[in-house]
Design a protein around this motif. Structure first.
Motif, PDB file in Angstrom:
ATOM      1  N   GLN A  79       0.799  -1.223   0.000  1.00  0.00           N
ATOM      2  CA  GLN A  79       0.000   0.000   0.000  1.00  0.00           C
ATOM      3  C   GLN A  79       0.834   1.278   0.000  1.00  0.00           C
ATOM      4  OE1 GLN A  79      -3.357   0.098  -0.648  1.00  0.00           O
ATOM      5  NE2 GLN A  79      -2.744  -1.989  -1.126  1.00  0.00           N
ATOM      6  N   HIS A  80       2.096   1.197   0.428  1.00  0.00           N
ATOM      7  CA  HIS A  80       2.954   2.379   0.388  1.00  0.00           C
ATOM      8  C   HIS A  80       3.334   2.722  -1.053  1.00  0.00           C
ATOM      9  CE1 HIS A  80       3.215   2.474   4.706  1.00  0.00           C
ATOM     10  NE2 HIS A  80       3.558   1.201   4.711  1.00  0.00           N
ATOM     11  N   ALA A 130       2.380   6.016  -4.780  1.00  0.00           N
ATOM     12  CA  ALA A 130       3.325   6.612  -5.724  1.00  0.00           C
ATOM     13  C   ALA A 130       2.980   6.241  -7.165  1.00  0.00           C
ATOM     14  CB  ALA A 130       4.748   6.172  -5.397  1.00  0.00           C
ATOM     15  N   VAL A 131       2.585   4.996  -7.387  1.00  0.00           N
ATOM     16  CA  VAL A 131       2.206   4.550  -8.727  1.00  0.00           C
ATOM     17  C   VAL A 131       0.957   5.300  -9.186  1.00  0.00           C
ATOM     18  CG1 VAL A 131       1.351   2.581 -10.066  1.00  0.00           C
ATOM     19  CG2 VAL A 131       3.293   2.282  -8.515  1.00  0.00           C
ATOM     20  N   THR A 132      -0.030   5.396  -8.312  1.00  0.00           N
ATOM     21  CA  THR A 132      -1.258   6.106  -8.649  1.00  0.00           C
ATOM     22  C   THR A 132      -0.960   7.560  -8.999  1.00  0.00           C
ATOM     23  OG1 THR A 132      -2.566   4.657  -7.236  1.00  0.00           O
ATOM     24  CG2 THR A 132      -3.545   6.776  -7.811  1.00  0.00           C
ATOM     25  N   THR A 133      -0.182   8.228  -8.182  1.00  0.00           N
ATOM     26  CA  THR A 133       0.163   9.631  -8.426  1.00  0.00           C
ATOM     27  C   THR A 133       0.849   9.800  -9.771  1.00  0.00           C
ATOM     28  OG1 THR A 133       0.338  10.070  -6.059  1.00  0.00           O
ATOM     29  CG2 THR A 133       1.474  11.593  -7.535  1.00  0.00           C
ATOM     30  N   SER A 134       1.785   8.933 -10.081  1.00  0.00           N
ATOM     31  CA  SER A 134       2.506   9.003 -11.351  1.00  0.00           C
ATOM     32  C   SER A 134       1.558   8.859 -12.536  1.00  0.00           C
ATOM     33  CB  SER A 134       3.565   7.906 -11.393  1.00  0.00           C
ATOM     34  OG  SER A 134       4.165   7.820 -12.656  1.00  0.00           O
ATOM     35  N   LEU A 135       0.653   7.904 -12.468  1.00  0.00           N
ATOM     36  CA  LEU A 135      -0.282   7.673 -13.567  1.00  0.00           C
ATOM     37  C   LEU A 135      -1.293   8.811 -13.703  1.00  0.00           C
ATOM     38  CD1 LEU A 135      -0.858   3.839 -13.122  1.00  0.00           C
ATOM     39  CD2 LEU A 135       0.396   4.975 -14.980  1.00  0.00           C
ATOM     40  N   VAL A 136      -1.793   9.314 -12.593  1.00  0.00           N
ATOM     41  CA  VAL A 136      -2.757  10.414 -12.630  1.00  0.00           C
ATOM     42  C   VAL A 136      -2.095  11.665 -13.223  1.00  0.00           C
ATOM     43  CG1 VAL A 136      -4.118  11.992 -11.194  1.00  0.00           C
ATOM     44  CG2 VAL A 136      -4.248   9.528 -10.808  1.00  0.00           C
ATOM     45  N   LYS A 137      -0.870  11.962 -12.802  1.00  0.00           N
ATOM     46  CA  LYS A 137      -0.148  13.120 -13.351  1.00  0.00           C
ATOM     47  C   LYS A 137       0.054  12.989 -14.855  1.00  0.00           C
ATOM     48  CE  LYS A 137       2.376  14.751  -9.320  1.00  0.00           C
ATOM     49  NZ  LYS A 137       3.707  14.920  -8.709  1.00  0.00           N
ATOM     50  N   ALA A 138       0.149  11.754 -15.341  1.00  0.00           N
ATOM     51  CA  ALA A 138       0.334  11.509 -16.771  1.00  0.00           C
ATOM     52  C   ALA A 138      -0.990  11.491 -17.525  1.00  0.00           C
ATOM     53  CB  ALA A 138       1.077  10.191 -16.972  1.00  0.00           C
ATOM     54  N   PHE A 194      -1.767  -5.101 -11.800  1.00  0.00           N
ATOM     55  CA  PHE A 194      -1.392  -5.801 -10.582  1.00  0.00           C
ATOM     56  C   PHE A 194       0.027  -5.388 -10.239  1.00  0.00           C
ATOM     57  CE2 PHE A 194      -4.619  -8.573 -12.355  1.00  0.00           C
ATOM     58  CZ  PHE A 194      -5.335  -8.996 -11.248  1.00  0.00           C
ATOM     59  N   GLU A 195       0.200  -4.636  -9.160  1.00  0.00           N
ATOM     60  CA  GLU A 195       1.536  -4.268  -8.706  1.00  0.00           C
ATOM     61  C   GLU A 195       1.998  -5.371  -7.770  1.00  0.00           C
ATOM     62  OE1 GLU A 195       4.738  -3.283  -6.544  1.00  0.00           O
ATOM     63  OE2 GLU A 195       2.832  -3.289  -5.475  1.00  0.00           O
TER      64      GLU A 195
END
Length: 124
Positions: free
Chosen positions: A19-20, A24-32, A59-60
Motif C-alpha cells: 500500500q505504500h 506513488a504509482v497512482t500519483t505518477s499515472l494520474v499526473k500523466a 497488478f503491482e
C-alpha cells in the motif's frame, strides 16, 4: 473496449501487495493523465472490477510470495472477459516468475506512464 489513443484517458484499476508503493504509482499515472482507481489488495481489485469494467487492470507485485495470488486474480478476470487488458508492475527479477497477461511493466514510476502507453498502443 475500443482502441485506446493518447487523447483518451483509459480507466485503470490498480491493486497491490504494498500500500505504500501504490500511492506513488497512482500519483505518477494520474499526473500523466490516466484515470486510476485503486484497490486495497487483489481481492478488492476483483470486486471493483465486477462493479465497473476498466480498460486496464494493473497488478503491482512487490513481493515474490504475492505472484500466485496476482496470477489467480488475473486468470479469474480473463475467464470472464478474455479481451481485458491485464498488466503487471514488477521488478525485473519477478518477470520470469510465470506472470501471465498482456504486459509486464517496470515499477519505476518515472517510466511507467510511457511504458503503459506503449503497451496499449501495441495492443491496438
Amino acid at each position: 473496449m475500443g482502441t485506446l489513443t493518447f487523447s483518451q484517458s483509459p480507466r485503470i484499476i490498480l491493486g497491490s501487495d504494498n500500500q505504500h508503493l501504490v500511492s506513488a504509482v497512482t500519483t505518477s499515472l494520474v499526473k500523466a493523465g490516466f484515470d486510476v482507481e485503486t484497490a486495497t489488495n487483489y481481492g478488492h481489485l476483483e470486486e471493483l472490477w465486477h462493479k465497473v469494467r476498466h480498460d486496464v487492470v494493473l497488478f503491482e507485485i512487490s513481493h515474490s510470495d504475492s505472484i500466485e495470488s496476482a496470477i489467480e486474480s488475473a486468470i479469474r478476470i480473463k475467464r470472464q472477459d478474455a479481451q481485458q487488458f491485464i498488466a503487471y508492475l514488477a521488478d525485473a527479477n519477478l518477470h520470469a516468475s510465470g506472470l501471465t497477461g498482456d504486459a509486464i511493466l517496470s515499477r519505476d514510476t518515472s517510466r511507467l506512464p510511457q511504458a503503459l502507453r506503449e503497451a496499449l498502443d501495441g495492443r491496438s
